[in-house]
Design a protein around this motif. Structure first.
Motif, PDB file in Angstrom:
ATOM      1  N   HIS A  65       0.825  -1.211   0.000  1.00  0.00           N
ATOM      2  CA  HIS A  65       0.000   0.000   0.000  1.00  0.00           C
ATOM      3  C   HIS A  65       0.857   1.258   0.000  1.00  0.00           C
ATOM      4  CE1 HIS A  65      -2.707   3.132   1.508  1.00  0.00           C
ATOM      5  NE2 HIS A  65      -3.715   2.384   1.097  1.00  0.00           N
ATOM      6  N   ARG A  66       1.836   1.323   0.872  1.00  0.00           N
ATOM      7  CA  ARG A  66       2.859   2.376   0.957  1.00  0.00           C
ATOM      8  C   ARG A  66       2.376   3.723   1.498  1.00  0.00           C
ATOM      9  NH1 ARG A  66       7.011   2.893  -3.855  1.00  0.00           N
ATOM     10  NH2 ARG A  66       5.207   3.749  -4.977  1.00  0.00           N
ATOM     11  N   ASP A  67       1.119   3.836   1.874  1.00  0.00           N
ATOM     12  CA  ASP A  67       0.676   5.101   2.491  1.00  0.00           C
ATOM     13  C   ASP A  67      -0.394   4.823   3.551  1.00  0.00           C
ATOM     14  OD1 ASP A  67       0.620   7.821   3.003  1.00  0.00           O
ATOM     15  OD2 ASP A  67      -0.807   8.265   1.394  1.00  0.00           O
ATOM     16  N   LEU A  68      -0.106   3.869   4.425  1.00  0.00           N
ATOM     17  CA  LEU A  68      -1.038   3.554   5.501  1.00  0.00           C
ATOM     18  C   LEU A  68      -1.024   4.672   6.530  1.00  0.00           C
ATOM     19  CD1 LEU A  68      -0.278  -0.227   6.111  1.00  0.00           C
ATOM     20  CD2 LEU A  68      -2.273   0.742   4.957  1.00  0.00           C
ATOM     21  N   LYS A  69      -2.208   5.181   6.835  1.00  0.00           N
ATOM     22  CA  LYS A  69      -2.386   6.212   7.861  1.00  0.00           C
ATOM     23  C   LYS A  69      -3.869   6.235   8.218  1.00  0.00           C
ATOM     24  CE  LYS A  69      -2.583   9.780   4.244  1.00  0.00           C
ATOM     25  NZ  LYS A  69      -1.978  11.042   3.758  1.00  0.00           N
ATOM     26  N   PRO A  70      -4.219   6.770   9.382  1.00  0.00           N
ATOM     27  CA  PRO A  70      -5.626   6.759   9.806  1.00  0.00           C
ATOM     28  C   PRO A  70      -6.576   7.430   8.817  1.00  0.00           C
ATOM     29  CG  PRO A  70      -4.219   7.250  11.675  1.00  0.00           C
ATOM     30  CD  PRO A  70      -3.336   7.269  10.461  1.00  0.00           C
ATOM     31  N   ASP A  71      -6.078   8.413   8.062  1.00  0.00           N
ATOM     32  CA  ASP A  71      -6.919   9.108   7.081  1.00  0.00           C
ATOM     33  C   ASP A  71      -7.396   8.180   5.970  1.00  0.00           C
ATOM     34  OD1 ASP A  71      -4.494  10.526   8.090  1.00  0.00           O
ATOM     35  OD2 ASP A  71      -5.606  12.307   7.497  1.00  0.00           O
ATOM     36  N   ASN A  72      -6.635   7.113   5.699  1.00  0.00           N
ATOM     37  CA  ASN A  72      -6.956   6.175   4.621  1.00  0.00           C
ATOM     38  C   ASN A  72      -7.692   4.937   5.121  1.00  0.00           C
ATOM     39  OD1 ASN A  72      -5.783   7.821   2.700  1.00  0.00           O
ATOM     40  ND2 ASN A  72      -3.794   6.801   2.791  1.00  0.00           N
ATOM     41  N   ILE A  73      -8.128   4.973   6.367  1.00  0.00           N
ATOM     42  CA  ILE A  73      -8.854   3.844   6.945  1.00  0.00           C
ATOM     43  C   ILE A  73     -10.294   4.284   7.177  1.00  0.00           C
ATOM     44  CG2 ILE A  73      -9.001   2.268   8.905  1.00  0.00           C
ATOM     45  CD1 ILE A  73      -5.908   2.648   9.162  1.00  0.00           C
ATOM     46  N   LEU A  74     -11.210   3.699   6.410  1.00  0.00           N
ATOM     47  CA  LEU A  74     -12.615   4.077   6.431  1.00  0.00           C
ATOM     48  C   LEU A  74     -13.441   2.976   7.085  1.00  0.00           C
ATOM     49  CD1 LEU A  74     -12.868   5.378   2.737  1.00  0.00           C
ATOM     50  CD2 LEU A  74     -12.087   6.627   4.761  1.00  0.00           C
ATOM     51  N   GLU A  97      11.411   1.283  -4.620  1.00  0.00           N
ATOM     52  CA  GLU A  97      12.172   2.474  -4.256  1.00  0.00           C
ATOM     53  C   GLU A  97      11.302   3.697  -4.449  1.00  0.00           C
ATOM     54  OE1 GLU A  97      15.594   2.389  -6.763  1.00  0.00           O
ATOM     55  OE2 GLU A  97      14.459   2.730  -8.601  1.00  0.00           O
ATOM     56  N   GLY A  98      11.791   4.826  -3.952  1.00  0.00           N
ATOM     57  CA  GLY A  98      11.031   6.074  -4.047  1.00  0.00           C
ATOM     58  C   GLY A  98      10.477   6.466  -2.694  1.00  0.00           C
ATOM     59  N   ILE A  99      10.565   7.758  -2.376  1.00  0.00           N
ATOM     60  CA  ILE A  99      10.079   8.264  -1.095  1.00  0.00           C
ATOM     61  C   ILE A  99       8.597   8.589  -1.233  1.00  0.00           C
ATOM     62  CG2 ILE A  99      10.294  10.073   0.650  1.00  0.00           C
ATOM     63  CD1 ILE A  99      13.240  10.244   0.015  1.00  0.00           C
ATOM     64  N   VAL A 100       7.765   7.746  -0.663  1.00  0.00           N
ATOM     65  CA  VAL A 100       6.321   7.956  -0.646  1.00  0.00           C
ATOM     66  C   VAL A 100       5.836   7.724   0.782  1.00  0.00           C
ATOM     67  CG1 VAL A 100       5.958   7.271  -3.052  1.00  0.00           C
ATOM     68  CG2 VAL A 100       5.874   5.534  -1.258  1.00  0.00           C
ATOM     69  N   GLY A 101       4.633   8.204   1.072  1.00  0.00           N
ATOM     70  CA  GLY A 101       4.087   8.021   2.406  1.00  0.00           C
ATOM     71  C   GLY A 101       3.902   9.357   3.113  1.00  0.00           C
ATOM     72  N   THR A 102       3.564   9.280   4.397  1.00  0.00           N
ATOM     73  CA  THR A 102       3.263  10.448   5.213  1.00  0.00           C
ATOM     74  C   THR A 102       4.211  10.465   6.406  1.00  0.00           C
ATOM     75  OG1 THR A 102       0.954  10.295   4.520  1.00  0.00           O
ATOM     76  CG2 THR A 102       1.410  11.608   6.488  1.00  0.00           C
ATOM     77  N   PRO A 103       4.814  11.624   6.733  1.00  0.00           N
ATOM     78  CA  PRO A 103       5.911  11.682   7.706  1.00  0.00           C
ATOM     79  C   PRO A 103       5.777  10.833   8.961  1.00  0.00           C
ATOM     80  CG  PRO A 103       5.600  13.831   6.753  1.00  0.00           C
ATOM     81  CD  PRO A 103       4.534  12.948   6.164  1.00  0.00           C
ATOM     82  N   TYR A 104       4.689  10.935   9.726  1.00  0.00           N
ATOM     83  CA  TYR A 104       4.592  10.191  10.976  1.00  0.00           C
ATOM     84  C   TYR A 104       4.631   8.678  10.773  1.00  0.00           C
ATOM     85  CZ  TYR A 104       3.342  14.336  13.717  1.00  0.00           C
ATOM     86  OH  TYR A 104       3.368  15.549  14.357  1.00  0.00           O
ATOM     87  N   TYR A 105       4.212   8.211   9.597  1.00  0.00           N
ATOM     88  CA  TYR A 105       3.957   6.786   9.395  1.00  0.00           C
ATOM     89  C   TYR A 105       4.974   6.088   8.495  1.00  0.00           C
ATOM     90  CZ  TYR A 105      -0.389   8.661  11.159  1.00  0.00           C
ATOM     91  OH  TYR A 105      -1.306   9.327  11.931  1.00  0.00           O
ATOM     92  N   VAL A 106       5.845   6.842   7.856  1.00  0.00           N
ATOM     93  CA  VAL A 106       6.751   6.255   6.870  1.00  0.00           C
ATOM     94  C   VAL A 106       7.899   5.518   7.562  1.00  0.00           C
ATOM     95  CG1 VAL A 106       8.197   8.316   6.637  1.00  0.00           C
ATOM     96  CG2 VAL A 106       7.953   6.736   4.711  1.00  0.00           C
ATOM     97  N   ALA A 107       8.309   4.391   6.975  1.00  0.00           N
ATOM     98  CA  ALA A 107       9.371   3.560   7.548  1.00  0.00           C
ATOM     99  C   ALA A 107      10.734   4.198   7.323  1.00  0.00           C
ATOM    100  CB  ALA A 107       9.328   2.166   6.930  1.00  0.00           C
ATOM    101  N   PRO A 108      11.696   3.941   8.223  1.00  0.00           N
ATOM    102  CA  PRO A 108      13.015   4.587   8.108  1.00  0.00           C
ATOM    103  C   PRO A 108      13.751   4.260   6.823  1.00  0.00           C
ATOM    104  CG  PRO A 108      13.013   2.874   9.818  1.00  0.00           C
ATOM    105  CD  PRO A 108      11.609   3.117   9.446  1.00  0.00           C
ATOM    106  N   GLU A 109      13.606   3.030   6.312  1.00  0.00           N
ATOM    107  CA  GLU A 109      14.337   2.659   5.092  1.00  0.00           C
ATOM    108  C   GLU A 109      13.847   3.459   3.891  1.00  0.00           C
ATOM    109  OE1 GLU A 109      11.350  -0.842   5.790  1.00  0.00           O
ATOM    110  OE2 GLU A 109      12.540   0.582   6.986  1.00  0.00           O
ATOM    111  N   VAL A 110      12.584   3.901   3.924  1.00  0.00           N
ATOM    112  CA  VAL A 110      12.059   4.745   2.842  1.00  0.00           C
ATOM    113  C   VAL A 110      12.706   6.124   2.903  1.00  0.00           C
ATOM    114  CG1 VAL A 110       9.999   5.818   1.864  1.00  0.00           C
ATOM    115  CG2 VAL A 110       9.865   3.500   2.796  1.00  0.00           C
ATOM    116  N   ILE A 111      12.755   6.702   4.109  1.00  0.00           N
ATOM    117  CA  ILE A 111      13.337   8.041   4.288  1.00  0.00           C
ATOM    118  C   ILE A 111      14.809   8.047   3.875  1.00  0.00           C
ATOM    119  CG2 ILE A 111      13.863   9.860   5.960  1.00  0.00           C
ATOM    120  CD1 ILE A 111      11.535   8.748   7.662  1.00  0.00           C
TER     121      ILE A 111
END
Length: 279
Positions: free
Chosen positions: A132-141, A166-180
């Motif tokens: 999914h690569r962008d899990l966050k509460p905003d995307n949970i309905l 590869e590629g930096i995607v996601g939202t700051p609080y939730y993104v994994a360190p290897e992505v950053i």
């Protein structure tokens, strides 16, 4: 608006708005059933990458279709300027809204009931070769029966065996360190993000905090995971054990989605109680 869309669906009031379009309530002219219509303005797509992501989103949603805790893509229409996605109709309130509304942390049984559905949806995606690569509460309905529905696959990508993403995607609080850090990564980035969501549900605050995206990224990279006793005094050691194993910076030791589902805290329904652990 697409003539085919107008023929098959009656589009009604707007219920949401995103970066490239709006979400409206609609209903089928044939059955009368209600759905959501996500209208994406293709003229607002900034570059070829955005257009590729849009094309990939519909393909991926069709690939993971049929799982009870994932929003279904029911129909797709397109004209010269817009793409229209007909989706399951969900409540306007997201998990993010629920977290804000209760103004407290969830009980472990409340959190586990939601989280088990989320990790089940993630596991289904991973088995189908999708991250999914962008899990966050905003995307949970949630649907009208209060069942969780994972949504917004705009950042999702294919997972092909040992091939990394590869590629930096996601939202700051939730993104994994290897992505950053700009490294190649696998589907376990979703497990990290889900671990952050679980921490927030049980604590009411994020595990890694900063005043700006840069500060948040620095905190995530440091990975100094703490369980403040004042906040976690009533949280079981089993729940904290699961969070530690999901928010593990060593990807090889981080749990997979399937392993999370087999953790004692999940199996117990969040009712595991052990001696309070003040670590």
């Amino acid at each position: 608006m697409s003539l085919s869309l107008k023929k098959d669906y009656q589009v009604c009031e707007e219920i949401g708005r995103g970066r490239f379009g709006v979400v409206s309530r609609c209903f089928s002219t044939l059955t009368g059933n209600s759905f959501a219509c996500k209208s994406i303005d293709k003229t607002q797509l900034l570059d070829e990458i955005d257009r590729e992501c849009l094309d990939k989103e519909t393909k991926i949603m069709n690939h993971v279709v049929g799982y009870e805790n994932i929003v279904n893509l029911v129909d797709v229409f397109e004209d010269e300027t817009h793409l229209y996605m007909i989706l399951d109709l969900c409540q306007e309130q997201t998990l993010y809204d629920r977290i804000l509304q209760i103004n407290r942390s969830f009980s472990e049984t409340e959190a586990c009931a939601i989280f088990t559905q989320l990790i089940g949806a993630i596991g289904h995606c991973h088995r189908r070769g999708v991250a999914h690569r962008d899990l966050k509460p905003d995307n949970i309905l949630f649907d009208q029966w209060n069942n969780l529905k994972l949504a917004d696959f705009g950042s999702a990508d294919w997972v092909n065996g040992d091939e990394k993403m590869e590629g930096i995607v996601g939202t700051p609080y939730y993104v994994a360190p290897e992505v950053i850090l700009g490294r190649e990564y696998n589907e376990k980035v979703d497990v990290w993000s889900a671990g952050v969501i679980l921490y927030i549900m049980l604590a009411g605050i994020p595990p890694f905090y900063g005043e700006s995206p840069e500060e948040i990224f620095e905190a995530v990279i440091r990975g100094n995971l703490r369980f403040p006793p004042r906040i976690f005094r009533s949280v079981s050691s089993s729940a904290k054990d699961l969070i530690r194993k999901m928010l593990c910076r060593d990807v090889s030791r981080r749990l997979s989605g399937e392993q999370v589902l087999r953790h004692p805290w999940i199996i117990s329904g969040g009712e595991t109680r052990a001696m309070v652990d003040l670590t």
